[in-house]
Design a protein around this motif. Sequence first.
Motif, mmCIF file in Angstrom:
data_model
loop_
_atom_site.group_PDB
_atom_site.id
_atom_site.type_symbol
_atom_site.label_atom_id
_atom_site.label_comp_id
_atom_site.label_asym_id
_atom_site.label_seq_id
_atom_site.Cartn_x
_atom_site.Cartn_y
_atom_site.Cartn_z
ATOM 1 N N UNK A 228 24.720 -10.946 -17.809
ATOM 2 C CA UNK A 228 23.404 -10.938 -18.133
ATOM 3 C C UNK A 228 22.689 -12.307 -17.773
ATOM 4 N N UNK A 229 21.313 -12.417 -17.377
ATOM 5 C CA UNK A 229 20.837 -13.683 -17.569
ATOM 6 C C UNK A 229 21.218 -14.560 -16.235
ATOM 7 N N UNK A 230 21.861 -13.710 -15.128
ATOM 8 C CA UNK A 230 22.299 -14.671 -14.093
ATOM 9 C C UNK A 230 21.638 -14.306 -12.734
ATOM 10 N N UNK A 231 21.728 -15.370 -11.831
ATOM 11 C CA UNK A 231 21.146 -15.111 -10.606
ATOM 12 C C UNK A 231 22.300 -15.048 -9.366
ATOM 13 N N UNK A 232 22.312 -13.830 -8.928
ATOM 14 C CA UNK A 232 23.455 -13.393 -8.027
ATOM 15 C C UNK A 232 22.809 -13.590 -6.504
ATOM 16 N N UNK A 233 23.344 -14.651 -5.643
ATOM 17 C CA UNK A 233 22.821 -14.909 -4.265
ATOM 18 C C UNK A 233 23.405 -14.027 -3.430
ATOM 19 N N UNK A 234 22.976 -13.448 -2.461
ATOM 20 C CA UNK A 234 23.674 -12.849 -1.417
ATOM 21 C C UNK A 234 23.008 -13.260 -0.221
ATOM 22 N N UNK A 235 23.360 -14.184 0.531
ATOM 23 C CA UNK A 235 22.926 -15.049 1.676
ATOM 24 C C UNK A 235 23.858 -15.088 2.770
ATOM 25 N N UNK A 236 25.223 -14.545 2.395
ATOM 26 C CA UNK A 236 26.202 -14.885 3.351
ATOM 27 C C UNK A 236 26.451 -16.205 3.321
#
Length: 240
Positions: A228-236
Amino acid sequence: MPKIALITGGNRGLGRATALALIDAGVEVVYTHRGDPGEKIDAVPLELTVGALETYDDFAAELRRVLRDRFGREDFDFLVNNAGIGVHASIADTTVEAFDELLNVHFRGVFFLTQKLLPLIADGGRIINLSTGLARFTGDGYAAYASMKGAVEVFTRYLAKEAAARGITANTVAPGPSATEFAGGMLRDDEQVRAGLAKVIALGRVGEPEEIAGVIAAMLSHDTRWITGQRIEASGGMHL
């Protein structure tokens, strides 16, 4: 009992891909649209303009009716704040009108729609707010858009802290370049643009909507309940 998700802007792009991924996972889906529900899927479409804050009371009442009449429940489990618009302009060329439209949809809308719907989210539920890779790296013409998403990321951390008392988690998923209708569909259709972006992405290509949807679905699964409270980047791996 199946979980229920509400996805804003679920009629196309990442929202539609997310709806399909959740349906495949056995989740019941309600999604919003601005007058065009898109291709028919096994989900409940509801009309909503996310930037029109004055309509939120009526929308919440309609959502309560759907939850009660279709699902026999008074609450739902997952909120995915996905709806958005793209405005491409340099700082010098950004108009007040364009800025305010971005603000209403991407920040005021996310903030106040979440506020309105929090009482309807079940204890132990999940909230996913869509951000963008552009909140970490820069791209020409997206200063206003990325700034709104940066505000969403800060809001999400505060939301995670305040909602934790009810066991509700809140996280952001930040997509990189994806082959959707965003920016007029150029990331989907313009091979020159796609090839140029591929050079700065570690995995060497633009992402597909289904890949972002998979990340969102994973963040709503039982296995990620401790995040929780996290930033998950999915950008390769863009601009590593």
